[in-house]
Design a protein around this motif. Structure first.
Motif, PDB file in Angstrom:
ATOM      1  N   VAL A  16       0.840  -1.202   0.000  1.00 31.23           N
ATOM      2  CA  VAL A  16       0.000   0.000   0.000  1.00 31.23           C
ATOM      3  C   VAL A  16       0.873   1.249   0.000  1.00 31.23           C
ATOM      4  O   VAL A  16       0.571   2.235  -0.683  1.00 31.23           O
ATOM      5  CB  VAL A  16      -0.950  -0.009   1.214  1.00 31.23           C
ATOM      6  N   LEU A  17       1.968   1.207   0.742  1.00 31.88           N
ATOM      7  CA  LEU A  17       2.881   2.348   0.767  1.00 31.88           C
ATOM      8  C   LEU A  17       3.510   2.578  -0.607  1.00 31.88           C
ATOM      9  O   LEU A  17       3.716   3.725  -1.021  1.00 31.88           O
ATOM     10  CB  LEU A  17       3.970   2.132   1.813  1.00 31.88           C
ATOM     11  N   ARG A  18       3.822   1.499  -1.335  1.00 34.90           N
ATOM     12  CA  ARG A  18       4.350   1.649  -2.696  1.00 34.90           C
ATOM     13  C   ARG A  18       3.339   2.360  -3.584  1.00 34.90           C
ATOM     14  O   ARG A  18       3.686   3.218  -4.392  1.00 34.90           O
ATOM     15  CB  ARG A  18       4.706   0.284  -3.288  1.00 34.90           C
ATOM     16  N   THR A  19       2.088   1.983  -3.447  1.00 29.80           N
ATOM     17  CA  THR A  19       1.036   2.636  -4.226  1.00 29.80           C
ATOM     18  C   THR A  19       0.938   4.108  -3.850  1.00 29.80           C
ATOM     19  O   THR A  19       0.830   4.982  -4.723  1.00 29.80           O
ATOM     20  CB  THR A  19      -0.321   1.944  -3.984  1.00 29.80           C
ATOM     21  N   PHE A  20       0.983   4.390  -2.557  1.00 30.03           N
ATOM     22  CA  PHE A  20       0.921   5.773  -2.073  1.00 30.03           C
ATOM     23  C   PHE A  20       2.073   6.603  -2.652  1.00 30.03           C
ATOM     24  O   PHE A  20       1.869   7.718  -3.140  1.00 30.03           O
ATOM     25  CB  PHE A  20       0.970   5.782  -0.544  1.00 30.03           C
ATOM     26  N   VAL A  21       3.290   6.055  -2.634  1.00 28.44           N
ATOM     27  CA  VAL A  21       4.449   6.772  -3.164  1.00 28.44           C
ATOM     28  C   VAL A  21       4.307   6.984  -4.673  1.00 28.44           C
ATOM     29  O   VAL A  21       4.635   8.055  -5.195  1.00 28.44           O
ATOM     30  CB  VAL A  21       5.752   6.009  -2.843  1.00 28.44           C
ATOM     31  N   ALA A  22       3.800   5.985  -5.385  1.00 29.74           N
ATOM     32  CA  ALA A  22       3.618   6.104  -6.835  1.00 29.74           C
ATOM     33  C   ALA A  22       2.641   7.231  -7.171  1.00 29.74           C
ATOM     34  O   ALA A  22       2.852   7.992  -8.125  1.00 29.74           O
ATOM     35  CB  ALA A  22       3.120   4.782  -7.411  1.00 29.74           C
ATOM     36  N   ILE A  23       1.575   7.363  -6.395  1.00 24.99           N
ATOM     37  CA  ILE A  23       0.612   8.446  -6.623  1.00 24.99           C
ATOM     38  C   ILE A  23       1.256   9.794  -6.313  1.00 24.99           C
ATOM     39  O   ILE A  23       1.129  10.762  -7.077  1.00 24.99           O
ATOM     40  CB  ILE A  23      -0.643   8.252  -5.747  1.00 24.99           C
ATOM     41  N   ALA A  24       1.969   9.848  -5.186  1.00 26.74           N
ATOM     42  CA  ALA A  24       2.595  11.109  -4.772  1.00 26.74           C
ATOM     43  C   ALA A  24       3.614  11.584  -5.797  1.00 26.74           C
ATOM     44  O   ALA A  24       3.705  12.784  -6.093  1.00 26.74           O
ATOM     45  CB  ALA A  24       3.264  10.931  -3.408  1.00 26.74           C
ATOM     46  N   GLU A  25       4.382  10.660  -6.357  1.00 24.70           N
ATOM     47  CA  GLU A  25       5.429  11.042  -7.307  1.00 24.70           C
ATOM     48  C   GLU A  25       4.884  11.300  -8.702  1.00 24.70           C
ATOM     49  O   GLU A  25       5.402  12.153  -9.430  1.00 24.70           O
ATOM     50  CB  GLU A  25       6.502   9.956  -7.358  1.00 24.70           C
ATOM     51  N   THR A  67      -2.796  16.270  -5.213  1.00 27.90           N
ATOM     52  CA  THR A  67      -1.703  16.856  -4.434  1.00 27.90           C
ATOM     53  C   THR A  67      -1.742  16.318  -3.009  1.00 27.90           C
ATOM     54  O   THR A  67      -2.796  15.934  -2.494  1.00 27.90           O
ATOM     55  CB  THR A  67      -1.798  18.395  -4.388  1.00 27.90           C
ATOM     56  N   LEU A  68      -0.586  16.295  -2.384  1.00 28.64           N
ATOM     57  CA  LEU A  68      -0.472  15.806  -1.022  1.00 28.64           C
ATOM     58  C   LEU A  68      -0.969  16.838  -0.017  1.00 28.64           C
ATOM     59  O   LEU A  68      -0.735  18.039  -0.176  1.00 28.64           O
ATOM     60  CB  LEU A  68       0.983  15.475  -0.705  1.00 28.64           C
ATOM     61  N   THR A  69      -1.635  16.357   1.013  1.00 31.28           N
ATOM     62  CA  THR A  69      -1.956  17.207   2.150  1.00 31.28           C
ATOM     63  C   THR A  69      -0.711  17.300   3.043  1.00 31.28           C
ATOM     64  O   THR A  69       0.308  16.651   2.787  1.00 31.28           O
ATOM     65  CB  THR A  69      -3.110  16.619   2.964  1.00 31.28           C
ATOM     66  N   LEU A  76       4.907  10.573   3.303  1.00 32.58           N
ATOM     67  CA  LEU A  76       5.782  10.269   2.164  1.00 32.58           C
ATOM     68  C   LEU A  76       7.214  10.017   2.624  1.00 32.58           C
ATOM     69  O   LEU A  76       7.882   9.107   2.134  1.00 32.58           O
ATOM     70  CB  LEU A  76       5.733  11.412   1.149  1.00 32.58           C
ATOM     71  N   SER A  77       7.687  10.824   3.561  1.00 32.99           N
ATOM     72  CA  SER A  77       9.036  10.636   4.075  1.00 32.99           C
ATOM     73  C   SER A  77       9.171   9.281   4.768  1.00 32.99           C
ATOM     74  O   SER A  77      10.137   8.536   4.537  1.00 32.99           O
ATOM     75  CB  SER A  77       9.382  11.769   5.053  1.00 32.99           C
ATOM     76  N   TYR A  78       8.195   8.938   5.611  1.00 36.96           N
ATOM     77  CA  TYR A  78       8.226   7.636   6.290  1.00 36.96           C
ATOM     78  C   TYR A  78       8.131   6.496   5.280  1.00 36.96           C
ATOM     79  O   TYR A  78       8.839   5.486   5.390  1.00 36.96           O
ATOM     80  CB  TYR A  78       7.062   7.534   7.284  1.00 36.96           C
ATOM     81  N   ALA A  79       7.239   6.630   4.296  1.00 37.21           N
ATOM     82  CA  ALA A  79       7.004   5.560   3.330  1.00 37.21           C
ATOM     83  C   ALA A  79       8.264   5.250   2.537  1.00 37.21           C
ATOM     84  O   ALA A  79       8.609   4.079   2.325  1.00 37.21           O
ATOM     85  CB  ALA A  79       5.857   5.948   2.392  1.00 37.21           C
ATOM     86  N   MET A  82      10.676   3.372   4.794  1.00 39.37           N
ATOM     87  CA  MET A  82      10.231   2.012   5.096  1.00 39.37           C
ATOM     88  C   MET A  82      10.418   1.093   3.896  1.00 39.37           C
ATOM     89  O   MET A  82      10.858  -0.055   4.042  1.00 39.37           O
ATOM     90  CB  MET A  82       8.761   2.035   5.533  1.00 39.37           C
ATOM     91  N   ILE A  83      10.119   1.591   2.702  1.00 35.71           N
ATOM     92  CA  ILE A  83      10.303   0.779   1.489  1.00 35.71           C
ATOM     93  C   ILE A  83      11.778   0.508   1.257  1.00 35.71           C
ATOM     94  O   ILE A  83      12.183  -0.612   0.906  1.00 35.71           O
ATOM     95  CB  ILE A  83       9.660   1.480   0.281  1.00 35.71           C
ATOM     96  N   ALA A  84      12.613   1.537   1.443  1.00 34.51           N
ATOM     97  CA  ALA A  84      14.056   1.363   1.247  1.00 34.51           C
ATOM     98  C   ALA A  84      14.614   0.344   2.235  1.00 34.51           C
ATOM     99  O   ALA A  84      15.443  -0.505   1.876  1.00 34.51           O
ATOM    100  CB  ALA A  84      14.766   2.701   1.414  1.00 34.51           C
ATOM    101  N   LEU A  85      14.174   0.389   3.489  1.00 30.45           N
ATOM    102  CA  LEU A  85      14.651  -0.560   4.497  1.00 30.45           C
ATOM    103  C   LEU A  85      14.181  -1.971   4.171  1.00 30.45           C
ATOM    104  O   LEU A  85      14.936  -2.943   4.320  1.00 30.45           O
ATOM    105  CB  LEU A  85      14.161  -0.144   5.881  1.00 30.45           C
ATOM    106  N   SER A  86      12.946  -2.089   3.687  1.00 28.83           N
ATOM    107  CA  SER A  86      12.432  -3.399   3.299  1.00 28.83           C
ATOM    108  C   SER A  86      13.238  -3.973   2.131  1.00 28.83           C
ATOM    109  O   SER A  86      13.613  -5.147   2.139  1.00 28.83           O
ATOM    110  CB  SER A  86      10.950  -3.284   2.902  1.00 28.83           C
ATOM    111  N   ASN A  87      13.535  -3.131   1.135  1.00 29.75           N
ATOM    112  CA  ASN A  87      14.330  -3.584  -0.010  1.00 29.75           C
ATOM    113  C   ASN A  87      15.726  -4.017   0.425  1.00 29.75           C
ATOM    114  O   ASN A  87      16.270  -5.013  -0.061  1.00 29.75           O
ATOM    115  CB  ASN A  87      14.440  -2.462  -1.046  1.00 29.75           C
TER     116      ASN A  87
END
Length: 298
Positions: A16-25, A67-69, A76-79, A82-87
Motif C-alpha cells: 500500500v505504501l508503494r502505491t501511495f508513493v507512486a501516486i505522490a510522485e 496533491t499531497l496534504t 511520504l518521508s516515512y514511506a 520504510m520501502i528502502a529498508l524493506s528492499n
C-alpha cells in the motif's frame, strides 16, 4: 495511576505504501495504477484503507490533479524510508553478492530525461549497488570508457552513422524544435541553439543547413540540453532535439517551415572490459527502461 488499555497500532502494508508513493510522485491515481499493476479502483481502495488506518486525509483531489496534504507529505518521508529498508533487508538475503559500485555514463539529454527514474527504480531492486553517474558528451564518454574510468555508458550516434560498437537500445527521430507558434525559424540568419564541440548532433545539423544554403548563426552555445530548451521556449532560437524531448510549449519544424530533415539517431549501450554481475544488472535495468519507453510510445 493505571494507563487505559490500548489496542495495538495497525501495521502499515508496504504494498500500500508503494502505491501511495507512486501516486505522490506521479500526481495521478491512474498512472500509479499502471505502475503497481492494479486497477484504478483497487488503488483508490488501498488509499481509502490507508487513510482510515491513519485517521487522516492524504490527498487533495480535483478533476485535473492530485496533491499531497500536510499529512500526506509527512507520510511520504516515512514511506520512502520504510520501502528502502524493506528492499535492503530482502536484498541482503536474496541477492547477497549483488553489491559494489558501478560507474555509468550518459549524454546530457538522457541524463536529464531518463536517468533519475532509471536509477531510482534500480536502487529499489538493488539497494546494495551504488551507481556513480557521469554526464558528458558522447565523444567524452567513449574516451572515459576506453580509459576504464567508466564500466558502461550510453552514447548518441549521429544520423547516418554506421558503427558496430555496443548495442542499439533505442532509435528516435531528431527534429528541429521551435517555440509553439514561434517565429525564430523565420529569421535570417537562422538563430540556432546548439551544444559545444563534441556533440554528435551538432556537425550533422549544421551540415544540413549548409547543404540547403540556409544562413545561420550560433545564438546559444551550451553543453546542457536545459539551455537549448530555454532558448527554444523563449523563441530566441531553434535547436536539434529528440522528438520525445518536445514539451507542450514546443513544436517540431519541418519542410513546410523551411527546415531540413534531420533523420533518426541511435542510442547505444557500450560496456567496458569489466562485466561483473552488478554491471550486468545496471545494463539490464537500462535496457528494460528503454524497451518500456518504446512500448509506451507504440
Amino acid at each position: 495511576m493505571t494507563l487505559p488499555f490500548r489496542q495495538p497500532l495497525p501495521l502499515l502494508d508496504n504494498d500500500v505504501l508503494r502505491t501511495f508513493v507512486a501516486i505522490a510522485e506521479g500526481g495521478s491515481f491512474s498512472a500509479a495504477a499502471d505502475q503497481v499493476l492494479r486497477t484504478p479502483s483497487a488503488v483508490s481502495m488501498q488509499i481509502k484503507k490507508l487513510e482510515e488506518q491513519l485517521n487522516t486525509v492524504l490527498f487533495l483531489r480535483d478533476a485535473r490533479s492530485v496533491t499531497l496534504t500536510e499529512g500526506g507529505e509527512t507520510l511520504l518521508s516515512y514511506a520512502r524510508r520504510m520501502i528502502a529498508l524493506s528492499n535492503e533487508a530482502v536484498g541482503r538475503f536474496r541477492m547477497p553478492d549483488m553489491k559494489g559500485v558501478v560507474r555509468l555514463g550518459a549524454p546530457d539529454d538522457i541524463g536529464e530525461r531518463f536517468m533519475p527514474t532509471i536509477l531510482r527504480r534500480f536502487a529499489e531492486i538493488y539497494p546494495a549497488i551504488m551507481v556513480d553517474m557521469t554526464v558528458d558528451n558522447s565523444s567524452g564518454l567513449r574516451r572515459r570508457l576506453s580509459e576504464q574510468r567508466l564500466d558502461l555508458t550510453l552514447v548518441n550516434c549521429a544520423p547516418g552513422t554506421v558503427t558496430t560498437e555496443g548495442e542499439v537500445i533505442h532509435t528516435e527521430q531528431l527534429v528541429w524544435a521551435g517555440a509553439k507558434c514561434g517565429t525564430a525559424h523565420l529569421r535570417e540568419p537562422l538563430p540556432v541553439s546548439i551544444w559545444e564541440d563534441g556533440c554528435c548532433w551538432r556537425a550533422d545539423a549544421l551540415a544540413r543547413l549548409e547543404r540547403d544554403k540556409r544562413p545561420y548563426r550560433i545564438a546559444y552555445l551550451s553543453a546542457h540540453t536545459m539551455a537549448q530548451r530555454a532558448a527554444v521556449v523563449a523563441d530566441l532560437a531553434v535547436a536539434p532535439l529528440p522528438r520525445s524531448y518536445l514539451t507542450s510549449d514546443m513544436m517540431a519544424l519541418g519542410a513546410k517551415h523551411g527546415m531540413p530533415d534531420l533523420g533518426s539517431f541511435e542510442v547505444r549501450l557500450l560496456t567496458g572490459t569489466e562485466r561483473s554481475d552488478p554491471v550486468k544488472a545496471v545494463a539490464d535495468s537500462v535496457r528494460f527502461a528503454f524497451s518500456e519507453m518504446v512500448g509506451m510510445a507504440a
